[in-house]
Design an enzyme around this catalytic site. Structure first.
Site, PDB file in Angstrom:
ATOM      1  N   ASP A  91      -1.411 -16.686 -28.945  1.00  0.00           N
ATOM      2  CA  ASP A  91      -2.719 -17.314 -28.868  1.00  0.00           C
ATOM      3  C   ASP A  91      -2.512 -18.820 -29.017  1.00  0.00           C
ATOM      4  O   ASP A  91      -1.494 -19.271 -29.555  1.00  0.00           O
ATOM      5  CB  ASP A  91      -3.648 -16.795 -29.969  1.00  0.00           C
ATOM      6  CG  ASP A  91      -5.111 -17.076 -29.684  1.00  0.00           C
ATOM      7  OD1 ASP A  91      -5.828 -16.139 -29.274  1.00  0.00           O
ATOM      8  OD2 ASP A  91      -5.548 -18.236 -29.854  1.00  0.00           O
ATOM      9  N   ILE A 115     -10.808  -8.970 -17.342  1.00  0.00           N
ATOM     10  CA  ILE A 115     -11.268  -8.928 -15.954  1.00  0.00           C
ATOM     11  C   ILE A 115     -12.789  -9.024 -15.858  1.00  0.00           C
ATOM     12  O   ILE A 115     -13.328  -9.467 -14.834  1.00  0.00           O
ATOM     13  CB  ILE A 115     -10.745  -7.645 -15.257  1.00  0.00           C
ATOM     14  CG1 ILE A 115     -10.873  -7.743 -13.742  1.00  0.00           C
ATOM     15  CG2 ILE A 115     -11.433  -6.397 -15.801  1.00  0.00           C
ATOM     16  CD1 ILE A 115      -9.987  -8.796 -13.114  1.00  0.00           C
ATOM     17  N   ASP A 116     -13.512  -8.629 -16.928  1.00  0.00           N
ATOM     18  CA  ASP A 116     -14.983  -8.773 -16.925  1.00  0.00           C
ATOM     19  C   ASP A 116     -15.404 -10.205 -16.646  1.00  0.00           C
ATOM     20  O   ASP A 116     -16.446 -10.450 -16.033  1.00  0.00           O
ATOM     21  CB  ASP A 116     -15.560  -8.358 -18.278  1.00  0.00           C
ATOM     22  CG  ASP A 116     -15.268  -6.923 -18.638  1.00  0.00           C
ATOM     23  OD1 ASP A 116     -14.153  -6.683 -19.144  1.00  0.00           O
ATOM     24  OD2 ASP A 116     -16.127  -6.063 -18.427  1.00  0.00           O
ATOM     25  N   VAL A 163      -7.793 -12.438 -23.303  1.00  0.00           N
ATOM     26  CA  VAL A 163      -8.297 -13.806 -23.407  1.00  0.00           C
ATOM     27  C   VAL A 163      -9.799 -13.814 -23.135  1.00  0.00           C
ATOM     28  O   VAL A 163     -10.274 -13.134 -22.219  1.00  0.00           O
ATOM     29  CB  VAL A 163      -7.568 -14.725 -22.404  1.00  0.00           C
ATOM     30  CG1 VAL A 163      -8.143 -16.133 -22.451  1.00  0.00           C
ATOM     31  CG2 VAL A 163      -6.071 -14.737 -22.694  1.00  0.00           C
ATOM     32  N   ASN A 217     -14.724  -1.739 -17.674  1.00  0.00           N
ATOM     33  CA  ASN A 217     -15.631  -1.096 -18.637  1.00  0.00           C
ATOM     34  C   ASN A 217     -14.896  -0.050 -19.459  1.00  0.00           C
ATOM     35  O   ASN A 217     -15.329   1.089 -19.584  1.00  0.00           O
ATOM     36  CB  ASN A 217     -16.833  -0.483 -17.919  1.00  0.00           C
ATOM     37  CG  ASN A 217     -16.430   0.514 -16.839  1.00  0.00           C
ATOM     38  OD1 ASN A 217     -15.363   0.402 -16.236  1.00  0.00           O
ATOM     39  ND2 ASN A 217     -17.277   1.492 -16.578  1.00  0.00           N
ATOM     40  N   HIS A 232     -22.689 -11.140 -17.505  1.00  0.00           N
ATOM     41  CA  HIS A 232     -21.533 -11.910 -17.015  1.00  0.00           C
ATOM     42  C   HIS A 232     -21.956 -12.851 -15.878  1.00  0.00           C
ATOM     43  O   HIS A 232     -21.333 -12.913 -14.823  1.00  0.00           O
ATOM     44  CB  HIS A 232     -20.415 -10.977 -16.540  1.00  0.00           C
ATOM     45  CG  HIS A 232     -19.855 -10.125 -17.643  1.00  0.00           C
ATOM     46  ND1 HIS A 232     -19.070 -10.630 -18.655  1.00  0.00           N
ATOM     47  CD2 HIS A 232     -19.989  -8.795 -17.898  1.00  0.00           C
ATOM     48  CE1 HIS A 232     -18.734  -9.650 -19.490  1.00  0.00           C
ATOM     49  NE2 HIS A 232     -19.280  -8.533 -19.057  1.00  0.00           N
ATOM     50  N   HIS A 258     -42.059  -9.161 -32.159  1.00  0.00           N
ATOM     51  CA  HIS A 258     -42.618 -10.512 -32.180  1.00  0.00           C
ATOM     52  C   HIS A 258     -42.774 -11.152 -30.805  1.00  0.00           C
ATOM     53  O   HIS A 258     -43.378 -12.230 -30.711  1.00  0.00           O
ATOM     54  CB  HIS A 258     -41.736 -11.422 -33.049  1.00  0.00           C
ATOM     55  CG  HIS A 258     -41.523 -10.912 -34.438  1.00  0.00           C
ATOM     56  ND1 HIS A 258     -42.569 -10.672 -35.313  1.00  0.00           N
ATOM     57  CD2 HIS A 258     -40.385 -10.575 -35.110  1.00  0.00           C
ATOM     58  CE1 HIS A 258     -42.094 -10.225 -36.458  1.00  0.00           C
ATOM     59  NE2 HIS A 258     -40.779 -10.151 -36.370  1.00  0.00           N
TER      60      HIS A 258
END
Length: 372
Positions: A199, A270-271, A240, A301, A96, A328
């Site tokens: 939305d 809220i994240d 959202v 969380n 974030h 890789h």
């Protein structure tokens, strides 16, 4: 490649980056995996579970970081951890970074840390595998938590989400028809709640009705419709998301007066900063607070409350990317995998997300393979 799994020290975070099955997939391919002692206990996985699939248990965060080229963790690292990362290390986490202070970002660039954010990995079709997996779980849990928040003992109005014979159900308004919003709508409608979804995208609302049915009313998220919905919502669920950017604030403090007393706002965006002016992060030690008579729940969380299920879902989503990096190397992986490229914030001393680089006034470059 040497891969490290850290024990997350964030309060109420119980997940770990990979299940023992995920670790076995790496050790079977010849990679060394170091697991910090007790890192999996919160999700129900013991050190012995990891030993049995070929992992080495180490007894400190510092040792795990020193031994590992590729590090997996869950929550955004605290400030103190930034200086512990080894120069050139690859760190997968829920970063974030759109909300991170500029000095933290500068440290990542100076140390040339490659940072991959689970929340922004996205393929060419717009599918975000990790975000979708966690959002589906969060949406389902939100209905369970919201049902509790309506009860008197948690400050609510004393309602039953599903209603009862002769008693109408509670009204759940969901702002955001993405994965989290759809999962919450499906779960809440399944127990009989009155659900309305808003939305800005008609296509997103159409997907809700395709999945949940036409008994879930939908509305375009104009300001007037938003104000109307706040007026009848018993629970207003904010779901959202703007990919890799701060969530726009759509609900002002003044709009709270439209809500009935002791209604609930659950801001699960809220994240990424939250979509309500009055939102601030909380945790389960004190999950709610009140503003102008409206209960706010802003725990970031939420999937961690179902840590075993969430760790399994995270492993399913992230393991192909981890295997590609380990097999890789990071240079080739981001050049060949556009989803991983889009999921990268910083690489080799530069920001590889154009808008974020412009916002923070730091060097930008596209490492190839995708268009961050």
């Amino acid at each position: 490649m040497d891969v490290g799994l850290l024990r997350d020290r964030r309060p109420f975070e119980h997940r770990i980056g990979l299940t023992p099955g995920g670790v076995k997939a790496l050790t079977d391919r010849g990679h060394r995996v170091y697991v910090e002692s007790n890192a999996g206990l919160g999700a129900g996985f013991t050190d012995e579970d990891y030993r049995q699939v070929g992992a080495t248990i180490v007894f400190s965060e510092e040792e795990t970081l020193l031994r590992s080229q590729l590090v997996l963790r869950i929550s955004p690292p605290p400030t103190a951890d930034y200086d512990r990362f080894q120069p050139g290390q690859i760190v997968l986490s829920s970063w974030h970074l759109a909300l991170a202070p500029a000095d933290r970002f500068a440290t990542l660039l100076e140390r040339k840390i490659a940072t991959v954010g689970y929340e922004i990995i996205e393929d060419d079709n717009g599918h975000a595998p990790v975000l979708q997996a966690m959002s589906e779980i969060a949406g389902r849990i939100a209905v369970t938590v919201g049902s509790g928040l309506l009860l008197n003992e948690f400050g609510g109005k004393g309602l039953v989400m599903s209603g009862s014979p002769g008693i109408p159900p509670a009204s759940l308004v969901i702002l955001g028809a993405g994965t989290l919003g759809r999962a919450a709508a499906e779960t809440a409608r399944g127990i009989g709640a009155h659900v309305v979804v808003l939305d800005r995208s008609v296509d997103a609302l159409r997907r809700v009705q395709d999945r949940v049915g036409f008994n879930v009313p939908t509305m375009i998220a104009t300001r007037s419709n938003l104000e109307k919905a706040l007026g009848f919502a018993d629970i207003f669920l904010c779901a959202v998301a703007v990919h890799g950017e701060r969530t726009p604030q759509l609900v002002t403090r003044g709009m709270l007066r439209l809500m009935k007393p002791r209604s609930v706002i659950m801001d699960l965006s809220i994240d990424q900063g939250g979509c309500c002016e009055t939102s601030r992060p909380t945790d389960f030690s004190n999950p709610t607070y009140e503003v102008d008579g409206i209960i706010h729940f802003c725990v970031p969380n939420l999937p961690s409350t179902a840590s075993r299920a969430s760790t399994r879902a995270l492993t399913d989503a992230i393991l192909p990317f981890v295997e590609e990096i380990a097999d890789h190397g990071f240079d080739r992986a981001i050049a060949e995998n556009s989803a991983l490229c889009r999921g990268t914030y910083t690489y080799d001393g530069a920001c590889v997300r154009r808008r974020l680089a412009e916002q923070l006034h730091v060097p930008y470059r596209n490492p190839g393979g995708g268009t961050p």
